[in-house]
Design a protein around this motif. Structure first.
Motif, PDB file in Angstrom:
ATOM      1  N   TYR A   3      62.485  61.555  97.056  1.00 55.92           N
ATOM      2  CA  TYR A   3      62.147  61.799  98.455  1.00 55.92           C
ATOM      3  C   TYR A   3      63.120  62.802  99.081  1.00 55.92           C
ATOM      4  CZ  TYR A   3      59.606  57.351  98.041  1.00 55.92           C
ATOM      5  OH  TYR A   3      58.765  56.345  97.646  1.00 55.92           O
ATOM      6  N   ARG A   4      62.628  63.462 100.136  1.00 53.04           N
ATOM      7  CA  ARG A   4      63.469  64.272 101.018  1.00 53.04           C
ATOM      8  C   ARG A   4      63.160  63.869 102.461  1.00 53.04           C
ATOM      9  NH1 ARG A   4      66.361  68.541  99.151  1.00 53.04           N
ATOM     10  NH2 ARG A   4      65.869  69.300  97.028  1.00 53.04           N
ATOM     11  N   ILE A   5      64.142  64.042 103.324  1.00 58.10           N
ATOM     12  CA  ILE A   5      63.942  63.776 104.733  1.00 58.10           C
ATOM     13  C   ILE A   5      63.039  64.856 105.304  1.00 58.10           C
ATOM     14  CG2 ILE A   5      65.072  63.549 106.975  1.00 58.10           C
ATOM     15  CD1 ILE A   5      67.570  62.577 105.460  1.00 58.10           C
ATOM     16  N   ALA A   6      62.025  64.450 106.056  1.00 58.41           N
ATOM     17  CA  ALA A   6      61.100  65.414 106.651  1.00 58.41           C
ATOM     18  C   ALA A   6      61.844  66.295 107.651  1.00 58.41           C
ATOM     19  CB  ALA A   6      59.953  64.679 107.338  1.00 58.41           C
ATOM     20  N   SER A   7      61.440  67.534 107.728  1.00 63.00           N
ATOM     21  CA  SER A   7      62.135  68.491 108.594  1.00 63.00           C
ATOM     22  C   SER A   7      62.111  68.083 110.048  1.00 63.00           C
ATOM     23  CB  SER A   7      61.521  69.879 108.448  1.00 63.00           C
ATOM     24  OG  SER A   7      60.128  69.851 108.754  1.00 63.00           O
ATOM     25  N   ASP A   8      61.045  67.343 110.436  1.00 60.49           N
ATOM     26  CA  ASP A   8      60.961  66.882 111.826  1.00 60.49           C
ATOM     27  C   ASP A   8      61.189  65.395 111.904  1.00 60.49           C
ATOM     28  OD1 ASP A   8      58.701  66.152 110.479  1.00 60.49           O
ATOM     29  OD2 ASP A   8      57.311  66.583 112.112  1.00 60.49           O
ATOM     30  N   GLY A   9      61.799  64.767 110.806  1.00 62.05           N
ATOM     31  CA  GLY A   9      62.002  63.340 110.792  1.00 62.05           C
ATOM     32  C   GLY A   9      63.276  62.942 111.493  1.00 62.05           C
ATOM     33  N   GLY A  58      64.868  56.528 111.165  1.00 59.11           N
ATOM     34  CA  GLY A  58      65.412  57.444 110.169  1.00 59.11           C
ATOM     35  C   GLY A  58      66.917  57.560 110.245  1.00 59.11           C
ATOM     36  N   LYS A  59      67.494  57.252 111.391  1.00 59.63           N
ATOM     37  CA  LYS A  59      68.942  57.322 111.548  1.00 59.63           C
ATOM     38  C   LYS A  59      69.665  56.244 110.739  1.00 59.63           C
ATOM     39  CE  LYS A  59      68.629  59.389 116.143  1.00 59.63           C
ATOM     40  NZ  LYS A  59      68.827  59.203 117.605  1.00 59.63           N
ATOM     41  N   LEU A  60      68.913  55.286 110.213  1.00 65.48           N
ATOM     42  CA  LEU A  60      69.507  54.248 109.361  1.00 65.48           C
ATOM     43  C   LEU A  60      69.731  54.740 107.929  1.00 65.48           C
ATOM     44  CD1 LEU A  60      67.575  51.059 110.558  1.00 65.48           C
ATOM     45  CD2 LEU A  60      69.901  51.767 111.143  1.00 65.48           C
ATOM     46  N   LEU A  61      69.196  55.900 107.591  1.00 66.15           N
ATOM     47  CA  LEU A  61      69.487  56.477 106.277  1.00 66.15           C
ATOM     48  C   LEU A  61      70.973  56.846 106.218  1.00 66.15           C
ATOM     49  CD1 LEU A  61      66.374  58.797 105.872  1.00 66.15           C
ATOM     50  CD2 LEU A  61      66.921  56.818 104.440  1.00 66.15           C
ATOM     51  N   PRO A  62      71.656  56.517 105.133  1.00 67.28           N
ATOM     52  CA  PRO A  62      73.091  56.819 105.030  1.00 67.28           C
ATOM     53  C   PRO A  62      73.354  58.316 105.108  1.00 67.28           C
ATOM     54  CG  PRO A  62      72.401  55.278 103.311  1.00 67.28           C
ATOM     55  CD  PRO A  62      71.151  55.796 103.956  1.00 67.28           C
ATOM     56  N   GLN A 109      70.503  46.760 118.607  1.00 65.05           N
ATOM     57  CA  GLN A 109      70.122  48.144 118.386  1.00 65.05           C
ATOM     58  C   GLN A 109      68.627  48.279 118.629  1.00 65.05           C
ATOM     59  OE1 GLN A 109      71.808  49.800 114.853  1.00 65.05           O
ATOM     60  NE2 GLN A 109      70.773  51.753 115.041  1.00 65.05           N
ATOM     61  N   ARG A 110      68.251  49.252 119.446  1.00 64.89           N
ATOM     62  CA  ARG A 110      66.848  49.436 119.802  1.00 64.89           C
ATOM     63  C   ARG A 110      66.293  50.685 119.133  1.00 64.89           C
ATOM     64  NH1 ARG A 110      65.865  49.448 126.019  1.00 64.89           N
ATOM     65  NH2 ARG A 110      66.852  47.415 125.693  1.00 64.89           N
ATOM     66  N   PHE A 111      65.041  50.573 118.692  1.00 64.75           N
ATOM     67  CA  PHE A 111      64.333  51.673 118.041  1.00 64.75           C
ATOM     68  C   PHE A 111      63.033  51.925 118.793  1.00 64.75           C
ATOM     69  CE2 PHE A 111      66.805  49.293 114.979  1.00 64.75           C
ATOM     70  CZ  PHE A 111      67.547  50.271 114.343  1.00 64.75           C
ATOM     71  N   GLU A 112      62.847  53.163 119.244  1.00 68.98           N
ATOM     72  CA  GLU A 112      61.660  53.488 120.017  1.00 68.98           C
ATOM     73  C   GLU A 112      60.764  54.507 119.331  1.00 68.98           C
ATOM     74  OE1 GLU A 112      63.226  54.609 123.837  1.00 68.98           O
ATOM     75  OE2 GLU A 112      63.444  52.494 124.446  1.00 68.98           O
ATOM     76  N   THR A 113      61.259  55.171 118.299  1.00 73.27           N
ATOM     77  CA  THR A 113      60.474  56.178 117.577  1.00 73.27           C
ATOM     78  C   THR A 113      60.774  56.064 116.081  1.00 73.27           C
ATOM     79  OG1 THR A 113      62.191  57.883 117.653  1.00 73.27           O
ATOM     80  CG2 THR A 113      60.678  57.752 119.547  1.00 73.27           C
ATOM     81  N   MET A 149      55.998  56.343 108.123  1.00 76.95           N
ATOM     82  CA  MET A 149      56.334  56.902 109.440  1.00 76.95           C
ATOM     83  C   MET A 149      56.486  58.423 109.407  1.00 76.95           C
ATOM     84  SD  MET A 149      59.309  54.279 110.702  1.00 76.95           S
ATOM     85  CE  MET A 149      59.120  52.508 110.598  1.00 76.95           C
ATOM     86  N   ASN A 150      56.364  59.011 108.210  1.00 78.57           N
ATOM     87  CA  ASN A 150      56.564  60.457 108.021  1.00 78.57           C
ATOM     88  C   ASN A 150      57.991  60.895 108.327  1.00 78.57           C
ATOM     89  OD1 ASN A 150      53.801  61.036 107.295  1.00 78.57           O
ATOM     90  ND2 ASN A 150      53.271  60.839 109.461  1.00 78.57           N
ATOM     91  N   VAL A 151      58.926  59.999 108.117  1.00 79.70           N
ATOM     92  CA  VAL A 151      60.347  60.337 108.254  1.00 79.70           C
ATOM     93  C   VAL A 151      60.865  60.932 106.950  1.00 79.70           C
ATOM     94  CG1 VAL A 151      62.666  59.374 108.609  1.00 79.70           C
ATOM     95  CG2 VAL A 151      60.761  58.625 110.047  1.00 79.70           C
ATOM     96  N   ILE A 152      60.361  60.452 105.817  1.00 81.73           N
ATOM     97  CA  ILE A 152      60.690  61.011 104.514  1.00 81.73           C
ATOM     98  C   ILE A 152      59.393  61.368 103.787  1.00 81.73           C
ATOM     99  CG2 ILE A 152      62.863  59.739 104.339  1.00 81.73           C
ATOM    100  CD1 ILE A 152      61.482  57.814 102.387  1.00 81.73           C
ATOM    101  N   ASN A 153      59.493  62.302 102.871  1.00 85.34           N
ATOM    102  CA  ASN A 153      58.327  62.737 102.106  1.00 85.34           C
ATOM    103  C   ASN A 153      58.621  62.689 100.614  1.00 85.34           C
ATOM    104  OD1 ASN A 153      56.787  63.439 104.425  1.00 85.34           O
ATOM    105  ND2 ASN A 153      57.869  65.402 104.557  1.00 85.34           N
ATOM    106  N   PRO A 154      57.641  62.283  99.803  1.00 83.77           N
ATOM    107  CA  PRO A 154      57.815  62.362  98.355  1.00 83.77           C
ATOM    108  C   PRO A 154      57.761  63.819  97.908  1.00 83.77           C
ATOM    109  CG  PRO A 154      55.594  61.650  98.893  1.00 83.77           C
ATOM    110  CD  PRO A 154      56.335  61.712 100.185  1.00 83.77           C
ATOM    111  N   VAL A 155      58.658  64.198  97.027  1.00 86.16           N
ATOM    112  CA  VAL A 155      58.716  65.614  96.612  1.00 86.16           C
ATOM    113  C   VAL A 155      58.629  65.790  95.105  1.00 86.16           C
ATOM    114  CG1 VAL A 155      59.995  66.368  98.635  1.00 86.16           C
ATOM    115  CG2 VAL A 155      61.254  65.538  96.638  1.00 86.16           C
ATOM    116  N   GLY A 156      58.511  64.706  94.379  1.00 88.75           N
ATOM    117  CA  GLY A 156      58.448  64.812  92.926  1.00 88.75           C
ATOM    118  C   GLY A 156      58.813  63.495  92.290  1.00 88.75           C
TER     119      GLY A 156
END
Length: 227
Positions: free
Chosen positions: A221-227, A169-173, A160-164, A206-213
Motif C-alpha cells: 500500500y501507499r498513502i493516497a495523495s489526498d489521504g 489516516g493520522k494514526l499511521l506511524p 481523541q475525535r475523528f471527523e474525516t 476510506m481511500n486513505v491508502i491505496n493498493p499499489v502492487g
C-alpha cells in the motif's frame, strides 16, 4: 427509571454521566431509536460493545442527523474476581494488556466508510476500568469458568475525535516506509498483524491508502495523495 436505562451496564451509565453536559437531554427517542445523549442537533451514542450491533441505527440516523459515536478503550484494566456470593472480592490484579486508540479499527470494520459522511464523527476515550468476573462452570471454558459480569469505569485518561477519513489516516506511524504491507504496519505500530490488517482494510475503504502492487501474495500500500 428512564427509557433505555433498565438494562444499562455500569460502564455505559458511567460514561454517559461523564460525557453529558448541562443542557443535554438523556435517553431521547429520535426516529424510532433511543439516543443516549441529545446535545442540540447532535445525537451522541455511547457504545461499549460491538459496532456491528448498531450499524443499522447509525446508517439510518446519519441520513438525517449529525451523530457522534463514543467508544471506550481500556488503556489500563484491573481484573476483579468475585466470590460465589457475587459480592465479596476474591482477587484484583492488573492486566498486562494496554489498549491504544488504533484498537478501534477492530470494530470500525463494520462500517469503515461511514466516516466519510459529514454527519458522522467518532470519539475514542482511553480509560482505566475494572473488569468484574464471576465464576460459572457452565460457561467460558477458556477462562476456566470465569465470565465477565460487568465493566466499571475508573477514569477517563484521554480522548481523541475523528471527523474525516484523513483524521483516521493520522494514526499511521510517521516512521512507516512506503510501500508497506500489513506486516510492516504491524511492526511499526507495534500491534498484532490481525489489527494491522483491519486497519489497512478500513483505511483502504476510506481511500486513505491505496493498493499499489504485491510482495509475493501480500498486498503493498501507499498513502493516497489526498489521504
Amino acid at each position: 427509571m428512564k427509557i433505555g436505562t433498565l438494562n444499562e451496564k455500569p460502564l455505559h451509565g458511567a460514561l454517559k454521566a461523564w460525557y453529558a453536559e448541562p443542557g443535554d437531554q438523556l435517553e431521547v427517542r429520535v426516529d424510532g431509536f433511543i439516543i443516549d445523549i441529545v446535545r442540540g442537533d447532535l445525537l451522541v451514542e455511547i457504545q461499549t460493545a460491538s459496532f456491528a450491533s448498531i450499524k443499522r441505527k447509525l446508517l439510518e440516523l446519519t441520513a438525517h442527523h449529525p451523530v457522534r459515536l463514543v467508544y471506550p478503550i481500556a488503556r489500563e484494566k484491573w481484573i476483579v474476581k468475585l466470590a460465589e456470593d457475587g459480592h465479596s472480592q476474591l482477587s484484583r490484579r492488573k492486566s498486562p494488556k494496554r489498549g491504544r486508540v488504533e484498537d478501534v479499527f477492530a470494530e470500525l470494520v463494520s462500517f469503515p466508510t461511514l466516516l466519510a459522511s459529514p454527519n458522522f464523527s467518532l470519539e475514542v476515550l482511553l480509560i482505566q476500568e475494572e473488569e468484574v468476573r464471576r465464576h460459572d462452570p457452565r460457561r467460558a471454558w477458556r477462562r476456566r469458568g470465569w465470565v465477565t459480569h460487568e465493566r466499571r469505569l475508573l477514569e477517563v485518561v484521554d480522548r481523541q475525535r475523528f471527523e474525516t477519513p484523513a483524521d483516521m489516516g493520522k494514526l499511521l506511524p510517521p516512521t512507516l516506509a512506503e510501500p508497506f504491507t500489513t506486516s510492516d504496519l504491524a511492526a511499526s505500530l507495534p500491534r498484532p498483524r490481525r489489527l494491522a490488517q483491519r486497519m489497512a482494510y478500513c483505511l483502504r475503504e476510506m481511500n486513505v491508502i491505496n493498493p499499489v502492487g504485491k510482495q509475493g501474495n501480500t498486498i503493498e500500500y501507499r498513502i493516497a495523495s489526498d489521504g
